[in-house]
Design a protein around this motif. Structure first.
Motif, PDB file in Angstrom:
ATOM      1  N   ILE A 171       0.824  -1.219   0.000  1.00  0.00           N
ATOM      2  CA  ILE A 171       0.000   0.000   0.000  1.00  0.00           C
ATOM      3  C   ILE A 171       0.853   1.263   0.000  1.00  0.00           C
ATOM      4  O   ILE A 171       0.379   2.326  -0.366  1.00  0.00           O
ATOM      5  N   ALA A 172       2.113   1.140   0.433  1.00  0.00           N
ATOM      6  CA  ALA A 172       3.014   2.296   0.436  1.00  0.00           C
ATOM      7  C   ALA A 172       4.450   1.782   0.455  1.00  0.00           C
ATOM      8  O   ALA A 172       4.712   0.702   0.971  1.00  0.00           O
ATOM      9  N   TYR A 173       5.359   2.563  -0.119  1.00  0.00           N
ATOM     10  CA  TYR A 173       6.768   2.204  -0.063  1.00  0.00           C
ATOM     11  C   TYR A 173       7.624   3.441  -0.267  1.00  0.00           C
ATOM     12  O   TYR A 173       7.172   4.448  -0.810  1.00  0.00           O
ATOM     13  N   ASP A 174       8.857   3.349   0.184  1.00  0.00           N
ATOM     14  CA  ASP A 174       9.835   4.415  -0.006  1.00  0.00           C
ATOM     15  C   ASP A 174      11.162   3.739  -0.341  1.00  0.00           C
ATOM     16  O   ASP A 174      11.650   2.916   0.428  1.00  0.00           O
ATOM     17  N   ILE A 175      11.724   4.059  -1.492  1.00  0.00           N
ATOM     18  CA  ILE A 175      13.006   3.507  -1.917  1.00  0.00           C
ATOM     19  C   ILE A 175      13.988   4.659  -2.055  1.00  0.00           C
ATOM     20  O   ILE A 175      13.685   5.661  -2.702  1.00  0.00           O
ATOM     21  N   VAL A 176      15.150   4.524  -1.404  1.00  0.00           N
ATOM     22  CA  VAL A 176      16.187   5.549  -1.506  1.00  0.00           C
ATOM     23  C   VAL A 176      17.506   4.894  -1.866  1.00  0.00           C
ATOM     24  O   VAL A 176      17.757   3.739  -1.536  1.00  0.00           O
ATOM     25  N   GLU A 177      18.354   5.643  -2.560  1.00  0.00           N
ATOM     26  CA  GLU A 177      19.712   5.186  -2.816  1.00  0.00           C
ATOM     27  C   GLU A 177      20.507   5.436  -1.545  1.00  0.00           C
ATOM     28  O   GLU A 177      20.444   6.509  -0.960  1.00  0.00           O
ATOM     29  N   GLY A 178      21.227   4.436  -1.093  1.00  0.00           N
ATOM     30  CA  GLY A 178      21.929   4.532   0.184  1.00  0.00           C
ATOM     31  C   GLY A 178      21.045   3.991   1.291  1.00  0.00           C
ATOM     32  O   GLY A 178      20.188   3.149   1.065  1.00  0.00           O
ATOM     33  N   LEU A 179      21.247   4.494   2.495  1.00  0.00           N
ATOM     34  CA  LEU A 179      20.482   4.017   3.639  1.00  0.00           C
ATOM     35  C   LEU A 179      19.487   5.063   4.107  1.00  0.00           C
ATOM     36  O   LEU A 179      19.731   6.259   3.992  1.00  0.00           O
ATOM     37  N   HIS A 180      18.353   4.611   4.646  1.00  0.00           N
ATOM     38  CA  HIS A 180      17.412   5.532   5.273  1.00  0.00           C
ATOM     39  C   HIS A 180      18.077   6.137   6.501  1.00  0.00           C
ATOM     40  O   HIS A 180      18.903   5.506   7.150  1.00  0.00           O
ATOM     41  N   GLN A 181      17.709   7.355   6.818  1.00  0.00           N
ATOM     42  CA  GLN A 181      18.340   8.070   7.917  1.00  0.00           C
ATOM     43  C   GLN A 181      17.621   7.847   9.243  1.00  0.00           C
ATOM     44  O   GLN A 181      17.216   8.775   9.923  1.00  0.00           O
ATOM     45  N   GLY A 182      17.416   6.603   9.600  1.00  0.00           N
ATOM     46  CA  GLY A 182      16.907   6.231  10.918  1.00  0.00           C
ATOM     47  C   GLY A 182      15.485   6.662  11.190  1.00  0.00           C
ATOM     48  O   GLY A 182      14.615   6.649  10.318  1.00  0.00           O
TER      49      GLY A 182
ATOM     50  N   LEU B  35       5.919   6.908   7.775  1.00  0.00           N
ATOM     51  CA  LEU B  35       4.708   6.487   8.472  1.00  0.00           C
ATOM     52  C   LEU B  35       3.617   7.550   8.373  1.00  0.00           C
ATOM     53  O   LEU B  35       2.474   7.249   8.016  1.00  0.00           O
ATOM     54  N   LYS B  36       3.969   8.800   8.645  1.00  0.00           N
ATOM     55  CA  LYS B  36       2.985   9.898   8.612  1.00  0.00           C
ATOM     56  C   LYS B  36       2.439  10.165   7.212  1.00  0.00           C
ATOM     57  O   LYS B  36       1.235  10.287   7.014  1.00  0.00           O
ATOM     58  N   GLU B  37       3.346  10.287   6.249  1.00  0.00           N
ATOM     59  CA  GLU B  37       2.948  10.766   4.927  1.00  0.00           C
ATOM     60  C   GLU B  37       2.474   9.673   3.967  1.00  0.00           C
ATOM     61  O   GLU B  37       1.662   9.945   3.087  1.00  0.00           O
ATOM     62  N   GLN B  38       3.001   8.453   4.104  1.00  0.00           N
ATOM     63  CA  GLN B  38       2.681   7.445   3.109  1.00  0.00           C
ATOM     64  C   GLN B  38       1.851   6.279   3.631  1.00  0.00           C
ATOM     65  O   GLN B  38       1.093   5.686   2.864  1.00  0.00           O
ATOM     66  N   VAL B  39       2.001   5.917   4.897  1.00  0.00           N
ATOM     67  CA  VAL B  39       1.259   4.768   5.425  1.00  0.00           C
ATOM     68  C   VAL B  39      -0.071   5.183   6.043  1.00  0.00           C
ATOM     69  O   VAL B  39      -1.117   4.615   5.713  1.00  0.00           O
ATOM     70  N   MET B  40      -0.052   6.160   6.919  1.00  0.00           N
ATOM     71  CA  MET B  40      -1.259   6.521   7.667  1.00  0.00           C
ATOM     72  C   MET B  40      -2.443   6.946   6.784  1.00  0.00           C
ATOM     73  O   MET B  40      -3.588   6.639   7.130  1.00  0.00           O
ATOM     74  N   PRO B  41      -2.239   7.592   5.634  1.00  0.00           N
ATOM     75  CA  PRO B  41      -3.396   7.909   4.789  1.00  0.00           C
ATOM     76  C   PRO B  41      -4.138   6.665   4.274  1.00  0.00           C
ATOM     77  O   PRO B  41      -5.301   6.761   3.893  1.00  0.00           O
ATOM     78  N   PHE B  42      -3.488   5.504   4.263  1.00  0.00           N
ATOM     79  CA  PHE B  42      -4.117   4.267   3.788  1.00  0.00           C
ATOM     80  C   PHE B  42      -4.621   3.376   4.924  1.00  0.00           C
ATOM     81  O   PHE B  42      -5.022   2.248   4.693  1.00  0.00           O
ATOM     82  N   THR B  43      -4.572   3.870   6.149  1.00  0.00           N
ATOM     83  CA  THR B  43      -5.030   3.089   7.290  1.00  0.00           C
ATOM     84  C   THR B  43      -6.344   3.642   7.814  1.00  0.00           C
ATOM     85  O   THR B  43      -6.769   4.733   7.436  1.00  0.00           O
ATOM     86  N   ASN B  44      -6.974   2.868   8.684  1.00  0.00           N
ATOM     87  CA  ASN B  44      -8.262   3.240   9.274  1.00  0.00           C
ATOM     88  C   ASN B  44      -8.207   3.028  10.777  1.00  0.00           C
ATOM     89  O   ASN B  44      -7.373   2.275  11.272  1.00  0.00           O
TER      90      ASN B  44
END
Length: 131
Positions: A67-78, A86-95
């Motif tokens: 339902i949501a994903y984030d792909i970055v070159e390198g590593l995510h910054q913790g 979580l706020k911008e991409q996952v929570m809009p698709f949850t209930n």
């Protein structure tokens, strides 16, 4: 009682579940690090030492797919990147609980255990199972 049993008791419908985890991929991801050989012989593997570009992915998976994903070159910054995801991409698709996509399941990685994560989940009336 195991965590999975607890989830099974409290979540009557599997469509309520959203699984969130992170993964890393580079050219060495599929390389074997261990091998086996005949007794008394050393196991020797020859391979090129090429890591290439690292890619990190944060997916949110349900039984129906991603339902949501984030792909970055390198590593995510913790925690910062995870909270933003979580706020911008996952929570809009949850209930709110007990609707579909209302229970978040994560492993016990340190970026999944912060106070800000719990606040986001409680604010949306969701349940969180970090294990």
């Amino acid at each position: 009682m195991t965590y999975m049993n607890q989830i099974a008791e409290e979540v009557p419908d599997s469509n309520m579940l959203v699984f969130i985890n992170e993964a890393v991929r580079d050219k060495c991801t599929l390389s074997r690090r261990y091998g086996c050989s005949h007794q008394g012989l050393c196991c020797i593997a020859q391979r090129c030492f090429i890591h290439g570009t690292h890619y990190s992915i944060l997916p949110a998976l349900t039984l129906n797919g991603i339902i949501a994903y984030d792909i970055v070159e390198g590593l995510h910054q913790g925690t910062c990147d995870f909270v933003k995801f979580l706020k911008e991409q996952v929570m809009p698709f949850t209930n709110p609980y007990p609707s579909p996509h209302s229970v978040l399941v994560m492993d016990n990685c340190h970026i999944h255990r912060g106070d800000e994560i719990w606040h986001i989940v409680k604010e949306g009336n969701h349940k969180l199972y970090p294990f």
